[in-house]
Motif scaffolding. Structure first.
Motif, mmCIF file in Angstrom:
data_model
loop_
_atom_site.group_PDB
_atom_site.id
_atom_site.type_symbol
_atom_site.label_atom_id
_atom_site.label_comp_id
_atom_site.label_asym_id
_atom_site.label_seq_id
_atom_site.Cartn_x
_atom_site.Cartn_y
_atom_site.Cartn_z
ATOM 1 N N LEU A 194 -3.563 -8.912 2.074
ATOM 2 C CA LEU A 194 -4.865 -8.903 1.369
ATOM 3 C C LEU A 194 -5.619 -10.126 1.723
ATOM 4 O O LEU A 194 -5.110 -11.141 1.608
ATOM 5 C CB LEU A 194 -4.614 -8.654 -0.117
ATOM 6 N N PHE A 195 -6.830 -9.862 2.254
ATOM 7 C CA PHE A 195 -7.715 -10.950 2.815
ATOM 8 C C PHE A 195 -9.046 -10.836 2.115
ATOM 9 O O PHE A 195 -9.882 -12.014 2.223
ATOM 10 C CB PHE A 195 -7.867 -11.218 4.197
ATOM 11 N N THR A 228 -2.636 3.622 -3.044
ATOM 12 C CA THR A 228 -2.846 2.713 -4.177
ATOM 13 C C THR A 228 -2.366 1.368 -3.659
ATOM 14 O O THR A 228 -1.359 1.249 -3.025
ATOM 15 C CB THR A 228 -1.711 3.257 -5.136
ATOM 16 N N LEU A 229 -3.123 0.424 -3.998
ATOM 17 C CA LEU A 229 -2.983 -1.027 -3.390
ATOM 18 C C LEU A 229 -2.475 -1.655 -4.536
ATOM 19 O O LEU A 229 -2.858 -1.558 -5.774
ATOM 20 C CB LEU A 229 -4.328 -1.589 -2.964
ATOM 21 N N THR A 230 -1.316 -2.485 -4.385
ATOM 22 C CA THR A 230 -0.593 -2.988 -5.327
ATOM 23 C C THR A 230 -0.458 -4.710 -5.263
ATOM 24 O O THR A 230 0.007 -5.027 -3.800
ATOM 25 C CB THR A 230 0.972 -2.622 -5.846
ATOM 26 N N LEU A 259 1.044 -1.148 -0.069
ATOM 27 C CA LEU A 259 0.023 0.004 0.088
ATOM 28 C C LEU A 259 0.900 1.142 0.127
ATOM 29 O O LEU A 259 1.902 1.562 0.868
ATOM 30 C CB LEU A 259 -0.796 0.077 1.563
ATOM 31 N N LYS A 260 0.724 2.204 -0.897
ATOM 32 C CA LYS A 260 1.285 3.485 -1.118
ATOM 33 C C LYS A 260 0.355 4.565 -0.399
ATOM 34 O O LYS A 260 -0.770 4.779 -1.237
ATOM 35 C CB LYS A 260 1.788 3.676 -2.553
ATOM 36 N N THR A 261 0.758 5.308 0.436
ATOM 37 C CA THR A 261 0.201 6.408 0.960
ATOM 38 C C THR A 261 0.987 7.726 1.213
ATOM 39 O O THR A 261 2.240 7.416 0.899
ATOM 40 C CB THR A 261 -0.536 6.040 2.308
#
Length: 92
Positions: free
Chosen positions: A16-17, A38-40, A5-7
Motif C-alpha cells: 500500500l503506497f 477487499t483490501l486489508t 488483497l482478496k479477489t
C-alpha cells in the motif's frame, strides 16, 4: 505498508503506497488482473473496485468512504501513505 488483497483469484500480498477515505493505490506482489476485492491493512477491511491498473499498480475506489479514524491510525504507523488533505473533515 504491507497489506493483503482478496479477489476471486484468492489472497495476495500487496504494498500500500497511497490511501484516502475514498480509495487506495497499491502494488501487487504477483501479476493479476484486478476488478474488485477487499483490501486489508492493520485490522481494517475495505471493499472496492479497480478504477485503473498499470501493470502491477492498481487504483482501488472503495464502495464506502472509510471512517476518518482509520486514516489517523494508518498515518500513525505509516505517515507517508496518508496525505494531509485526506484528513479533512469530510462528512460520511
Amino acid at each position: 505498508m504491507g497489506a493483503r488483497l482478496k479477489t476471486v483469484s484468492g489472497w495476495q500480498e500487496v504494498r500500500l503506497f497511497d490511501l484516502s477515505r475514498s480509495g487506495a493505490q497499491f502494488v501487487l506482489s504477483r501479476p493479476d488482473k484486478v476488478r474488485d476485492g477487499t483490501l486489508t491493512w492493520l485490522r481494517i477491511d475495505a471493499f472496492g473496485g479497480a478504477v485503473w491498473q498499470k501493470g502491477d499498480r492498481v487504483g482501488l475506489e472503495f464502495d464506502r468512504v472509510i471512517p476518518l479514524p482509520y486514516l489517523v491510525e494508518t498515518r500513525k504507523l505509516a505517515p507517508g501513505i496518508v496525505h494531509e488533505e485526506s484528513l479533512g473533515a469530510d462528512s460520511d
